[in-house]
Scaffold this motif. Sequence first.
Motif, mmCIF file in Angstrom:
data_model
loop_
_atom_site.group_PDB
_atom_site.id
_atom_site.type_symbol
_atom_site.label_atom_id
_atom_site.label_comp_id
_atom_site.label_asym_id
_atom_site.label_seq_id
_atom_site.Cartn_x
_atom_site.Cartn_y
_atom_site.Cartn_z
ATOM 1 N N LYS A 94 43.526 57.420 45.030
ATOM 2 C CA LYS A 94 42.827 56.268 45.617
ATOM 3 C C LYS A 94 41.613 55.901 44.774
ATOM 4 N N ASN A 95 40.884 56.913 44.325
ATOM 5 C CA ASN A 95 39.718 56.648 43.480
ATOM 6 C C ASN A 95 40.128 55.969 42.181
ATOM 7 N N TYR A 96 41.248 56.403 41.629
ATOM 8 C CA TYR A 96 41.712 55.798 40.385
ATOM 9 C C TYR A 96 42.053 54.322 40.589
ATOM 10 N N GLU A 97 42.658 54.009 41.722
ATOM 11 C CA GLU A 97 42.993 52.607 41.997
ATOM 12 C C GLU A 97 41.726 51.760 42.123
ATOM 13 N N LEU A 98 40.715 52.295 42.787
ATOM 14 C CA LEU A 98 39.466 51.551 42.939
ATOM 15 C C LEU A 98 38.750 51.411 41.600
ATOM 16 N N GLU A 99 38.814 52.439 40.763
ATOM 17 C CA GLU A 99 38.246 52.335 39.416
ATOM 18 C C GLU A 99 38.943 51.236 38.623
ATOM 19 N N ALA A 100 40.265 51.182 38.735
ATOM 20 C CA ALA A 100 41.024 50.167 38.015
ATOM 21 C C ALA A 100 40.739 48.777 38.571
ATOM 22 N N ASP A 101 40.508 48.678 39.876
ATOM 23 C CA ASP A 101 40.140 47.384 40.464
ATOM 24 C C ASP A 101 38.805 46.897 39.898
ATOM 25 N N ALA A 102 37.836 47.807 39.782
ATOM 26 C CA ALA A 102 36.510 47.433 39.285
ATOM 27 C C ALA A 102 36.578 46.991 37.825
ATOM 28 N N LEU A 103 37.210 47.808 36.984
ATOM 29 C CA LEU A 103 37.295 47.456 35.572
ATOM 30 C C LEU A 103 38.233 46.266 35.360
ATOM 31 N N GLY A 104 39.281 46.177 36.175
ATOM 32 C CA GLY A 104 40.178 45.024 36.098
ATOM 33 C C GLY A 104 39.453 43.730 36.425
ATOM 34 N N THR A 105 38.472 43.808 37.328
ATOM 35 C CA THR A 105 37.638 42.652 37.660
ATOM 36 C C THR A 105 36.858 42.192 36.435
ATOM 37 N N VAL A 106 36.306 43.146 35.706
ATOM 38 C CA VAL A 106 35.545 42.834 34.496
ATOM 39 C C VAL A 106 36.447 42.189 33.444
ATOM 40 N N ILE A 107 37.623 42.767 33.249
ATOM 41 C CA ILE A 107 38.550 42.249 32.236
ATOM 42 C C ILE A 107 38.977 40.828 32.573
ATOM 43 N N ALA A 108 39.365 40.594 33.826
ATOM 44 C CA ALA A 108 39.795 39.254 34.231
ATOM 45 C C ALA A 108 38.656 38.253 34.076
ATOM 46 N N HIS A 109 37.450 38.664 34.457
ATOM 47 C CA HIS A 109 36.284 37.775 34.343
ATOM 48 C C HIS A 109 36.022 37.409 32.885
ATOM 49 N N ARG A 110 36.037 38.398 32.012
ATOM 50 C CA ARG A 110 35.764 38.134 30.594
ATOM 51 C C ARG A 110 36.850 37.280 29.949
ATOM 52 N N ALA A 111 38.045 37.318 30.531
ATOM 53 C CA ALA A 111 39.134 36.488 30.015
ATOM 54 C C ALA A 111 39.046 35.059 30.548
ATOM 55 N N GLY A 112 38.068 34.797 31.403
ATOM 56 C CA GLY A 112 37.860 33.451 31.903
ATOM 57 C C GLY A 112 38.503 33.153 33.240
ATOM 58 N N TYR A 113 38.878 34.201 33.983
ATOM 59 C CA TYR A 113 39.517 34.001 35.280
ATOM 60 C C TYR A 113 38.585 34.427 36.412
ATOM 61 N N ASN A 114 38.934 34.017 37.613
ATOM 62 C CA ASN A 114 38.157 34.352 38.799
ATOM 63 C C ASN A 114 38.783 35.573 39.465
ATOM 64 N N PRO A 115 38.199 36.766 39.289
ATOM 65 C CA PRO A 115 38.827 37.982 39.826
ATOM 66 C C PRO A 115 38.837 38.043 41.347
ATOM 67 N N VAL A 116 37.834 37.449 41.990
ATOM 68 C CA VAL A 116 37.822 37.461 43.451
ATOM 69 C C VAL A 116 38.991 36.636 43.982
ATOM 70 N N ARG A 117 39.202 35.490 43.395
ATOM 71 C CA ARG A 117 40.368 34.677 43.765
ATOM 72 C C ARG A 117 41.647 35.420 43.402
ATOM 73 N N GLY A 118 41.616 36.110 42.276
ATOM 74 C CA GLY A 118 42.797 36.858 41.851
ATOM 75 C C GLY A 118 43.144 37.991 42.787
ATOM 76 N N ALA A 119 42.123 38.646 43.333
ATOM 77 C CA ALA A 119 42.355 39.787 44.225
ATOM 78 C C ALA A 119 42.869 39.369 45.588
ATOM 79 N N GLU A 120 42.917 38.074 45.853
ATOM 80 C CA GLU A 120 43.500 37.611 47.114
ATOM 81 C C GLU A 120 44.991 37.958 47.206
#
Length: 234
Positions: free
Chosen positions: A175-201
């Motif tokens: 579970k911790n690994y999934e949350l870590e990946a969610d956090a870093l995945g948010t950064v990656i998506a944001h830097r690529a020019g996408y909206n991670p909050v909208r993406g996580a919907e």
Amino acid sequence: MRWAIFPLILSIANCGVATPYAPSQKREAVSATLGISLSEANARLAPVLVRVEPVAESVCRKSTQPGTNCDYAIFVDKRQDLSANAYQTVDKRGRPLIILTSALIAKTRNDDELAFVMGHEAAHHVAGHITRAKQDAVNGAVVGALLVGAVGGSGDMVDLAMNIGADVGARSFSKNYELEADALGTVIAHRAGYNPVRGAEFFNRIPDPGDKFLGTHPPNSSRMQVVRNTAAKL
């Protein structure tokens, strides 16, 4: 000693070895689940891949040990009978692979969701989750074997204890690994020019695993909160 625990490790870590598939020369199959063809899935993936992949590779190079393979290969699984899924693994040479099924791509409603999924899977490699999950399982197997061996258990009992210990060990931190990946995945998506909050919907449309003891994934609400908190700091 029977090392039957390793197929279990791969299953829990969601990192079964996969090989890229060459396009079929036959009449293209259509996903039995959502009616999307391989070419349609690739067409959806391509523009997002072009933006997310270089960001993921840059984050990987800056965040991992020297010598880590950060040359991602991202592609659609050719098999059209698979359910909606995405996962990260490595090939025999250690190259990180991100594989998405056509059904998952069909379920995403926008490029933000697709970018977030890709960023999440890329983050698993950056954080070394495959290696860490394997070690968690091995540690659990060793503890199980020692406990049963200490009370004079038979060889079969020790084998069983190892497998149970591997299961518990691998699930303890998943579970911790999934949350870590969610956090870093948010950064990656944001830097690529996408909206991670909208993406996580996307989480709102998948079954909620709840907060089960030794479950492999955290509740969807917890994952959404991690994404929101991380995005707020960007």
